[in-house]
Design a protein around this motif. Structure first.
Motif, PDB file in Angstrom:
ATOM      1  N   UNK A   5     -31.338   9.812 -13.511  1.00 43.36           N
ATOM      2  CA  UNK A   5     -32.449  10.391 -14.251  1.00 43.36           C
ATOM      3  C   UNK A   5     -32.342  10.009 -15.723  1.00 43.36           C
ATOM      4  N   UNK A   6     -33.471   9.974 -16.386  1.00 42.38           N
ATOM      5  CA  UNK A   6     -33.508   9.529 -17.786  1.00 42.38           C
ATOM      6  C   UNK A   6     -32.538  10.312 -18.656  1.00 42.38           C
ATOM      7  N   UNK A  62     -27.407  -4.339 -12.127  1.00 44.19           N
ATOM      8  CA  UNK A  62     -28.187  -4.897 -13.231  1.00 44.19           C
ATOM      9  C   UNK A  62     -27.962  -4.128 -14.531  1.00 44.19           C
ATOM     10  N   UNK A  63     -26.789  -3.513 -14.664  1.00 49.23           N
ATOM     11  CA  UNK A  63     -26.449  -2.796 -15.892  1.00 49.23           C
ATOM     12  C   UNK A  63     -27.046  -1.413 -16.004  1.00 49.23           C
ATOM     13  N   UNK A  64     -27.815  -0.979 -14.992  1.00 52.56           N
ATOM     14  CA  UNK A  64     -28.450   0.344 -15.051  1.00 52.56           C
ATOM     15  C   UNK A  64     -27.474   1.426 -14.597  1.00 52.56           C
ATOM     16  N   UNK A  65     -27.725   2.666 -15.038  1.00 52.37           N
ATOM     17  CA  UNK A  65     -26.911   3.800 -14.605  1.00 52.37           C
ATOM     18  C   UNK A  65     -27.362   4.246 -13.217  1.00 52.37           C
ATOM     19  N   UNK A  66     -26.384   4.494 -12.340  1.00 53.77           N
ATOM     20  CA  UNK A  66     -26.663   4.898 -10.973  1.00 53.77           C
ATOM     21  C   UNK A  66     -25.926   6.196 -10.642  1.00 53.77           C
ATOM     22  N   UNK A  67     -26.609   7.044  -9.886  1.00 57.73           N
ATOM     23  CA  UNK A  67     -25.971   8.270  -9.393  1.00 57.73           C
ATOM     24  C   UNK A  67     -25.555   8.049  -7.946  1.00 57.73           C
TER      25      UNK A  67
END
Length: 533
Positions: free
Chosen positions: A457-458, A507-512
């Motif tokens: 989430x943001x 891709x460098x994004x945050x994942x839960x």
């Protein structure tokens, strides 16, 4: 090579130029059927331990049954889809044999019909029979022979070639025209591979029965296909098709060239022979055009069908990458369609020295049999692992039904169309039963279906590095991480120390990541892991 004993001169019959030459007391026709019988037994023995693979599941899972009229990868596939569902309901999915036999019978029928077309072209009977050896054991096209899903791919071209053969054999009364028309209508329902062969069949029909009868025979089939395409077929977005003028003028011709050079070359120990053979076919067209356009017309139109097939494939697949042009399924059809012209050209080249031609063809057959065995061993390893994982999925569904969502896929690499909901439905119906599997197989399945991976989430995307390269997530807990390297490795480890892992691109994004399994999840990265919260 033993000498052929000539017992009579050539004669004409409904089966084409025929000779009673015998080798070791066996006629060429009998030898051909012995090759087919040996092929059936040998390939049947190979496929007994096979199991379902990749697109097989698209025609078998309950969740796809409502899509029977839709195209599959651009092909109208209602016929093989229906056959697969029928076999599933009759025999279940605990043995691959009924499905493997279907594609094997289609393959051997294609070999036989191609042999008959060669005879109609004037190929000497022993050369045609020798050619049935590499065609039967075509390791260059092993993908089609060993994969039940290719039943539609082969049967479509087979039915269209049967229609061609009916035009070549004997008189053509009205009832034969009706059969040809029915075959022309049914063949595209198996696969689009029927279309180029029907083009060849139509050209022969123009020569044999004239324009108006040809239109009367083939127009209903064309109308049926057109209606399906307008109503259903065109709605599917085709991935990989040519997009612009550069694709059409440059990429498509290169793709076609690669299909011929790599496809034909796959038959030989040295692949460059494929390019040489393709060039020889072009040269043959120029040197022997007069004969090919008369007695050799079937060979000529089938070579044209191979070219049409290559261009249609290139147009629809070119942006999947040039390497896809060398796929065994394409090589298979190109080899079958060009075989009559190749063997006819060889016959012209060697003159009366048929023993040389037979020896060369049989050597190619032995090499391809080796390729087929090698492909079988590789395929068995892949399919055996998939069967174990899906058996583990059945057990997981029974033991811990709350650990996954119904739409999760237990074996996304080998069985991407099979969801946990499908596994449960097939198991409850008795169509699919669990076999032996290892603890690692169970963990592999849980890693795919019981570990939820979602974009963070943001508010949770403020991440801080604490130089961690490994984070443990116990059962029932979650963690949000970011890997600057763009790749994380997930590993599930049970109480015995057995583990399974998979790599995830972030891709460098945050994942839960939420661990709903009963094992411990470990998240690692080549670089620093950042916790987010």
């Amino acid at each position: 090579m033993p000498q052929l004993e000539n017992e009579s001169a050539k004669a004409r019959s409904d089966n084409g130029p025929r000779s009673n030459n015998k080798l070791w007391g066996i006629s060429a026709s009998v030898a051909h059927y012995l090759v087919l019988g040996a092929g059936f037994l040998a390939i049947f023995m190979m496929m007994r331990t096979q199991w379902f693979y990749f697109d097989d599941w698209a025609f078998l899972v309950p969740s796809q049954e409502g899509r029977v009229w839709e195209p599959h990868v651009g092909h109208w596939s209602v016929a093989p889809f229906s056959v697969f569902l029928l076999l599933r309901d009759l025999f279940g999915l605990n043995s691959y044999v009924p499905f493997g036999v279907a594609v094997l019978v289609a393959h051997l029928a294609f070999v036989h019909v191609t042999w008959r077309v060669m005879r109609r072209c004037g190929v000497a009977v022993w050369l045609a029979t020798a050619a049935s050896v590499p065609l039967t054991f075509l390791g260059a096209g092993a993908e089609n022979i060993l994969w039940a899903f290719q039943f539609g791919f082969i049967t479509a071209a087979l039915l269209a070639m049967v229609a061609l053969l009916l035009l070549l054999v004997g008189p053509i009364p009205w009832w034969k025209l009706v059969i040809i028309g029915v075959l022309a209508a049914i063949a595209p329902m198996f696969s689009g591979t029927a279309l180029p062969v029907l083009v060849a069949t139509g050209l022969v029909a123009l020569r044999r029965i004239g324009m108006w009868k040809t239109l009367a025979v083939f127009s209903p089939a064309a109308l049926v296909y057109l209606i399906w395409y307008v109503v259903v077929g065109r709605l599917q977005v085709q991935q990989g098709r040519a997009n612009d003028l550069t694709d059409l003028l440059v990429a498509v011709p290169r793709y076609v060239g690669e299909m011929f050079s790599a496809g034909l070359g796959a038959m030989f120990p040295v692949e460059v022979f494929g390019a040489i053979l393709a060039f020889a076919l072009v040269l043959l067209l120029g040197v022997r055009w007069g004969v090919l356009s008369t007695d050799g017309l079937p060979a000529l139109v089938l070579a044209l069908a191979a070219l049409v097939f290559a261009f249609l494939t290139a147009f629809s697949r070119v942006n999947l990458g040039i390497e896809s042009a060398a796929a065994g399924r394409y090589a298979y059809l190109l080899i079958f369609l060009t075989a009559p012209m190749i063997v006819l050209g060889l016959q012209w080249a060697i003159g009366a020295h048929h023993g040389i031609g037979i020896a060369v063809i049989l050597a190619i057959g032995i090499f391809n049999a080796g390729l087929l065995i090698s492909a079988m061993v590789t395929q068995q390893g892949i399919e055996g692992g998939s069967r174990a994982r899906i058996s583990a999925a059945i057990a997981l569904a029974h033991d811990d039904p709350g650990a996954f969502e119904p739409g999760e896929v237990p074996d996304p690499v080998v069985a991407p169309d099979l969801t946990m909901a499908d596994v449960i439905a097939l198991a409850r119906s008795g169509s699919l039963q669990a076999t032996e599997y290892a603890a690692g197989d169970r963990l592999s399945v849980e890693l795919n279906v019981a570990v939820d991976i979602e974009p963070a989430e943001t508010a949770a995307q403020t991440c801080a590095s604490d130089d961690e390269q490994e984070i443990s997530v116990p059962s029932g807990e979650a963690v949000t991480v970011r890997a600057p390297s763009g790749i994380v490795d997930l590993r599930l480890t049970d109480s015995t120390g057995t583990s399974a892992h998979r790599e995830v691109t972030t891709d460098g994004a945050a994942l839960t990541m939420t661990n709903r399994s009963n094992a411990v999840l470990t998240v690692t990265s080549e670089g620093t892991l950042e916790r987010c919260g």
